[in-house]
Scaffold this motif. Structure first.
Motif, PDB file in Angstrom:
ATOM      1  N   GLN A 146      -8.366  25.961 -12.266  1.00  0.00           N
ATOM      2  CA  GLN A 146      -7.402  25.195 -11.471  1.00  0.00           C
ATOM      3  C   GLN A 146      -6.427  26.126 -10.750  1.00  0.00           C
ATOM      4  N   GLU A 200       1.459   6.936  -6.588  1.00  0.00           N
ATOM      5  CA  GLU A 200       0.395   7.912  -6.859  1.00  0.00           C
ATOM      6  C   GLU A 200       0.950   9.337  -6.767  1.00  0.00           C
ATOM      7  N   GLN A 222      -5.033  17.689  -6.206  1.00  0.00           N
ATOM      8  CA  GLN A 222      -3.923  17.921  -5.301  1.00  0.00           C
ATOM      9  C   GLN A 222      -4.529  18.118  -3.920  1.00  0.00           C
ATOM     10  N   THR A 223      -5.834  18.190  -3.934  1.00  0.00           N
ATOM     11  CA  THR A 223      -6.558  18.584  -2.740  1.00  0.00           C
ATOM     12  C   THR A 223      -7.193  17.352  -2.124  1.00  0.00           C
ATOM     13  N   ASN A 268      -6.082  26.095  -6.838  1.00  0.00           N
ATOM     14  CA  ASN A 268      -4.848  25.809  -6.099  1.00  0.00           C
ATOM     15  C   ASN A 268      -4.589  26.840  -5.008  1.00  0.00           C
ATOM     16  N   ARG A 315      -0.687  12.144 -22.668  1.00  0.00           N
ATOM     17  CA  ARG A 315      -1.994  12.503 -22.168  1.00  0.00           C
ATOM     18  C   ARG A 315      -2.472  13.845 -22.732  1.00  0.00           C
ATOM     19  N   ILE A 347       0.839  -1.197   0.000  1.00  0.00           N
ATOM     20  CA  ILE A 347       0.000   0.000   0.000  1.00  0.00           C
ATOM     21  C   ILE A 347       0.873   1.247   0.000  1.00  0.00           C
ATOM     22  N   GLY A 404       2.170  23.414  -6.686  1.00  0.00           N
ATOM     23  CA  GLY A 404       0.830  23.986  -6.875  1.00  0.00           C
ATOM     24  C   GLY A 404       0.895  25.447  -7.261  1.00  0.00           C
ATOM     25  N   LYS A 410       2.550  14.690 -13.555  1.00  0.00           N
ATOM     26  CA  LYS A 410       1.491  15.380 -14.314  1.00  0.00           C
ATOM     27  C   LYS A 410       1.615  16.886 -14.142  1.00  0.00           C
ATOM     28  N   THR A 411       1.794  17.310 -12.892  1.00  0.00           N
ATOM     29  CA  THR A 411       1.889  18.745 -12.626  1.00  0.00           C
ATOM     30  C   THR A 411       3.112  19.340 -13.313  1.00  0.00           C
ATOM     31  N   PHE A 417      -9.135  17.232 -13.648  1.00  0.00           N
ATOM     32  CA  PHE A 417      -8.441  18.048 -12.674  1.00  0.00           C
ATOM     33  C   PHE A 417      -7.651  17.098 -11.800  1.00  0.00           C
ATOM     34  N   ASP A 418      -6.380  17.392 -11.566  1.00  0.00           N
ATOM     35  CA  ASP A 418      -5.632  16.502 -10.680  1.00  0.00           C
ATOM     36  C   ASP A 418      -5.924  16.886  -9.243  1.00  0.00           C
ATOM     37  N   ARG A 450      -6.671   1.766   0.321  1.00  0.00           N
ATOM     38  CA  ARG A 450      -5.551   2.708   0.421  1.00  0.00           C
ATOM     39  C   ARG A 450      -4.651   2.651  -0.801  1.00  0.00           C
ATOM     40  N   GLY A 451      -4.332   3.825  -1.287  1.00  0.00           N
ATOM     41  CA  GLY A 451      -3.459   3.913  -2.451  1.00  0.00           C
ATOM     42  C   GLY A 451      -4.195   3.740  -3.760  1.00  0.00           C
ATOM     43  N   VAL A 452      -5.463   3.352  -3.717  1.00  0.00           N
ATOM     44  CA  VAL A 452      -6.204   3.135  -4.959  1.00  0.00           C
ATOM     45  C   VAL A 452      -7.439   4.028  -5.030  1.00  0.00           C
ATOM     46  N   PRO A 494       0.907   6.033 -16.486  1.00  0.00           N
ATOM     47  CA  PRO A 494       0.530   4.838 -15.735  1.00  0.00           C
ATOM     48  C   PRO A 494      -0.914   4.943 -15.256  1.00  0.00           C
ATOM     49  N   THR A 547       4.686  18.277 -15.963  1.00  0.00           N
ATOM     50  CA  THR A 547       4.502  18.361 -17.423  1.00  0.00           C
ATOM     51  C   THR A 547       3.626  19.558 -17.763  1.00  0.00           C
ATOM     52  N   ASP A 548       2.575  19.760 -16.950  1.00  0.00           N
ATOM     53  CA  ASP A 548       1.700  20.909 -17.193  1.00  0.00           C
ATOM     54  C   ASP A 548       2.472  22.217 -17.050  1.00  0.00           C
ATOM     55  N   LEU A 572       3.127  10.098  -9.721  1.00  0.00           N
ATOM     56  CA  LEU A 572       2.305  10.370 -10.893  1.00  0.00           C
ATOM     57  C   LEU A 572       1.750  11.798 -10.851  1.00  0.00           C
ATOM     58  N   THR A 573       1.278  12.197  -9.678  1.00  0.00           N
ATOM     59  CA  THR A 573       0.732  13.554  -9.534  1.00  0.00           C
ATOM     60  C   THR A 573       1.805  14.596  -9.825  1.00  0.00           C
ATOM     61  N   LEU A 577       2.162   1.856  -3.411  1.00  0.00           N
ATOM     62  CA  LEU A 577       1.085   2.364  -4.265  1.00  0.00           C
ATOM     63  C   LEU A 577       0.863   3.855  -4.024  1.00  0.00           C
ATOM     64  N   GLU A 578       0.886   4.223  -2.741  1.00  0.00           N
ATOM     65  CA  GLU A 578       0.670   5.638  -2.404  1.00  0.00           C
ATOM     66  C   GLU A 578       1.809   6.505  -2.931  1.00  0.00           C
TER      67      GLU A 578
END
Lengths: 462, 257
Positions: free
Chosen positions: A361, A291, B219-220, A365, B90, A284, A429, A298-299, B216-217, B247-249, B110, A301-302, A294-295, A287-288
């Motif tokens: 957005q 995540e 972040q919040t 933020n 993307r 877990i 952000g 993404k940010t 929207f990502d 959790r995590g998903v 991913p 790249t934006d 990934l966030t 995975l977190e």
């Protein structure tokens, strides 16, 4: 190299073009001069001939044949004999008098019988295959019906023109030679800056060094303009590459931390986990972290897209009040949970040409941060108004504020601030806010009083 | 996870990365779907022409014939199976291009497997509704999660139910164990989404997209706050929790713990 070959070909083409233009001009000039010269010479010869004719005609009138004979004999004795012939026949063309210079003896004078003319204005010609020049003849009737024929030769004229032609021919040869050399030189001179340009571009392509620049020659001509433009383009590419490289460095930096955690979690699990629950917890955790990675990705790249100008903005006319309503709707529950009053005030009808998703957005933020750092019972307020042709959106909070040390750095992507270390993504952000707003041609500013609150302002071109 | 009769739903996977394909195959098998994996566009077309599939998962970046071309070829060959595009990019342009070539949905790498599962499941459901007499019909209907029914069902159900939780879509009344629960619009919208996809894990991104319609990502903690509010209203005071955090998903609504 290819471009060198092309330039060489261009060089030769330019040279040949210059030479051809030069030669055509010279030939044209010669032709015109030649025609003018030969006609004026011819006219002078004809005038002389006419004068001679009239002189002899006058002598015949006063003294008859004997006077003419006497005059010619005197001329010959004095050696001032001009080169002309005189022939007088009776009306039936029986020859009465004929005198001609020795060197003209091979003309076929029988043909003179065929040359009748009514007046002394008409000039007739007598040709012979033995001579390269002609005899020009005036033939007219005398008062007593006899025929007077006077002739001169075109020899002088022809000789003069012949010399003129041969001088011109040798001159033309020199001219062609000269024009080719001059053309080659001038083509080389005018192509030299282009050669330099080519060499520099080639060097940049071969070495990948984008900091090479061309030196303008200071002549202010078209080529200098080209050189300046070329340098400007290089500057632009250079700075774009620089920013992209910087962005890449930032990506690598920002990803390193969560990747380390990710890797560490997995490694420790493999070494220490005993129970299924331990393994589960570690998975877990992985995975977190993924995540989070990934966030961030993404940010980043934006942000990079927006900063390098590669981001496509779907602009439309957006009602600011609608935008505020959406942000309020999104954060209503979050604010409620934190017991922070989230309000908006908008006095006029405001619209702006923006990409609603990006600006929403950006506002989101800032609001997100504001709620996060505003204690219970505080408030976050959205305001918008028109100011000097701009749409200004203000986000005011009664939060803990930002310290003076942190204030200049909050837009910096890598800056976390003293309090932000435990709250990942804060720096990103706000960087995203700045990048999005600036991609719209706008500005972001912030003022803050620690302990009292902060105020963010987004100014967008209306 | 729902049970499937005979596991007769078959999915074609065209993906050149062996590891990605392997976990998709495993995950789909776990969810009760059979799948075939090929590594190139050429093989993909051949497989799609010789076998009957309920859906295809196609990677865009393939050696040789790329994913978009493959989809085009399949459409030209009158193969109408729904296609989920996998892409490493993307950008909006890529997404639009994918849809223009005949793709039905798009997911960026991913991705979370939970999201892929929900998307493929909803594609199959949608296809079975638009083509009620196709061969895949009976198979596709079995892909519906237990207890949840679709918006545009042939006999549209106006009630969703999971365990003792019931939602009437017309009157918008929600009850648990016959007791009425009053929900605010966003809470209702989230619960409806969870109930329609009962037993399927929904990621925060998917919830964000579905409930607020924002790409929207988060972040919040907007989604977490909304879920926790909903949980208070739906689960508080009952023995059995229906809303679970993976959790995590993401989140899932299901009867069993």
């Amino acid at each position: 190299m290819r471009e060198q070959r092309i330039l060489k070909r261009l060089n030769v083409t330019l040279t040949l073009q210059l030479s051809v233009i030069f030669i055509i001009t010279a030939i044209l000039l010669f032709t015109v001069t030649y025609i003018l010269l030969s006609t004026s010479l011819k006219r002078k010869d004809h005038d002389d001939l006419r004068m001679k004719y009239l002189e002899i005609w006058a002598q015949y009138q006063t003294g008859g044949l004997s006077l003419i004979q006497r005059e010619i004999v005197t001329d010959e004795l004095l050696g001032s004999r001009e080169l002309f012939f005189v022939r007088i026949t009776d009306p039936r063309l029986a020859q009465l008098f004929f005198v001609y210079p020795q060197r003209w003896n091979r003309y076929d004078y029988q043909q003179l019988d065929l040359l009748h003319s009514q007046t002394e204005d008409t000039v007739l010609k007598l040709q012979s295959e033995h001579y390269s020049y002609k005899l020009e003849v005036i033939a007219a009737k005398l008062y007593d019906g006899n025929l007077l024929q006077v002739g001169i030769s075109t020899e002088n004229r022809e000789l003069f023109l012949k010399r003129y032609r041969s001088i011109f021919a040798s001159l033309l040869f020199l001219l062609i030679l000269f024009s080719f050399i001059a053309g080659l030189y001038s083509a080389f001179r005018s192509l030299r800056p282009i050669h330099n340009l080519t060499a520099t571009v080639r060097a940049i392509i071969d070495t990948g060094r984008m900091d090479s620049r061309l030196t303008p020659r200071g002549t202010g001509d078209e080529l200098d303009v080209l050189i300046l433009l070329f340098n400007e383009m290089l500057d632009k590419i250079d700075s774009l590459i620089g920013r992209m490289r910087e962005a890449l460095d930032n990506v690598a930096h920002d990803l390193r931390t969560p990747l380390t955690r990710f890797r560490g979690t997995a490694e420790i699990a493999l070494q220490t986990a005993r129970t299924e629950k331990d393994y589960r917890e570690s998975l877990i955790g992985c995975l977190e972290e993924s995540e989070k990675i990934l966030t961030i990705l993404k940010t980043l790249t934006d942000i990079s897209e927006a900063e390098t100008g590669a981001m496509h903005l779907d602009k439309e006319t957006v009602d600011i009040s609608r935008l505020f309503a959406e942000v309020l709707d999104l954060y209503a529950y979050v604010a409620e949970e934190k017991r922070v009053a989230l309000r908006s005030s908008l006095h006029e009808n405001l619209t702006a040409e923006i990409d609603p998703n990006r600006i929403r957005q950006a506002i989101g933020n800032i609001v997100d941060n504001a709620i996060k750092y505003t204690p219970d019972g505080g408030s976050v307020q959205l305001k918008a108004y028109r100011d000097d042709g701009e749409i200004v959106i203000r986000i005011l909070d009664t939060g803990i504020g930002i310290s003076t040390d942190d204030l200049p750095n909050i837009w910096d992507r890598l800056y976390r601030g003293t309090r932000g270390r435990t709250e990942p993504g804060l720096g990103l952000g706000l960087s995203l806010v700045k990048a999005y707003v600036e991609a719209h041609g706008g500005r972001v500013t912030v003022t803050s009083h620690p302990g009292e609150g902060s105020e963010f302002a987004i100014a967008l071109p209306a | 996870m729902p049970s499937f009769s005979g596991g007769s739903v078959r999915i074609l996977i065209v993906e050149d990365d062996y590891k990605i394909a392997a976990f998709i195959v495993r995950g789909l098998k776990e969810a009760g779907y059979a799948s075939d994996h090929v590594e190139s566009g050429e093989e993909g077309l051949q497989m799609a022409q010789t076998n009957s599939y309920d859906a295809a998962i196609v990677d865009i970046m393939l050696p040789g014939v790329d994913g978009l071309t493959l989809i085009e070829q399949m459409r030209r060959a009158k193969l109408n199976l729904p296609v989920l595009i996998l892409s490493a990019k993307r950008s909006v342009d890529d997404r639009i291009k994918g849809f223009q070539k005949g793709g039905d949905d798009y997911i960026t790498k991913p991705f979370s497997f939970a999201e892929l599962l929900v998307r493929i499941q909803s594609l199959i459901r949608r296809a079975s509704l638009t083509r009620p007499h196709s061969a895949t019909d009976s198979a596709a209907s079995t892909a519906l999660p237990a207890g949840a029914s679709s918006k545009a069902d042939a006999q549209p159900s106006i009630e969703l139910s999971v365990g003792d939780l019931k939602m009437n879509l017309l009157t918008r009344v929600v009850t648990r164990a016959e007791k009425k629960i009053s929900l605010q619009p966003r809470e209702f919208s989230l619960l409806e989404y969870l109930m329609r996809n009962a037993d399927y894990v929904l990621s925060k991104t998917m919830i964000m997209e579905h409930v607020w319609d924002y790409d929207f990502d988060p972040q919040t903690n907007v989604v977490d706050v909304l879920v926790s509010r909903l949980r208070t209203k739906v689960d508080k005071g009952y023995d059995k929790n229906l809303i679970h955090t993976i959790r995590g998903v993401g989140y899932v609504l299901r009867e069993d713990e």
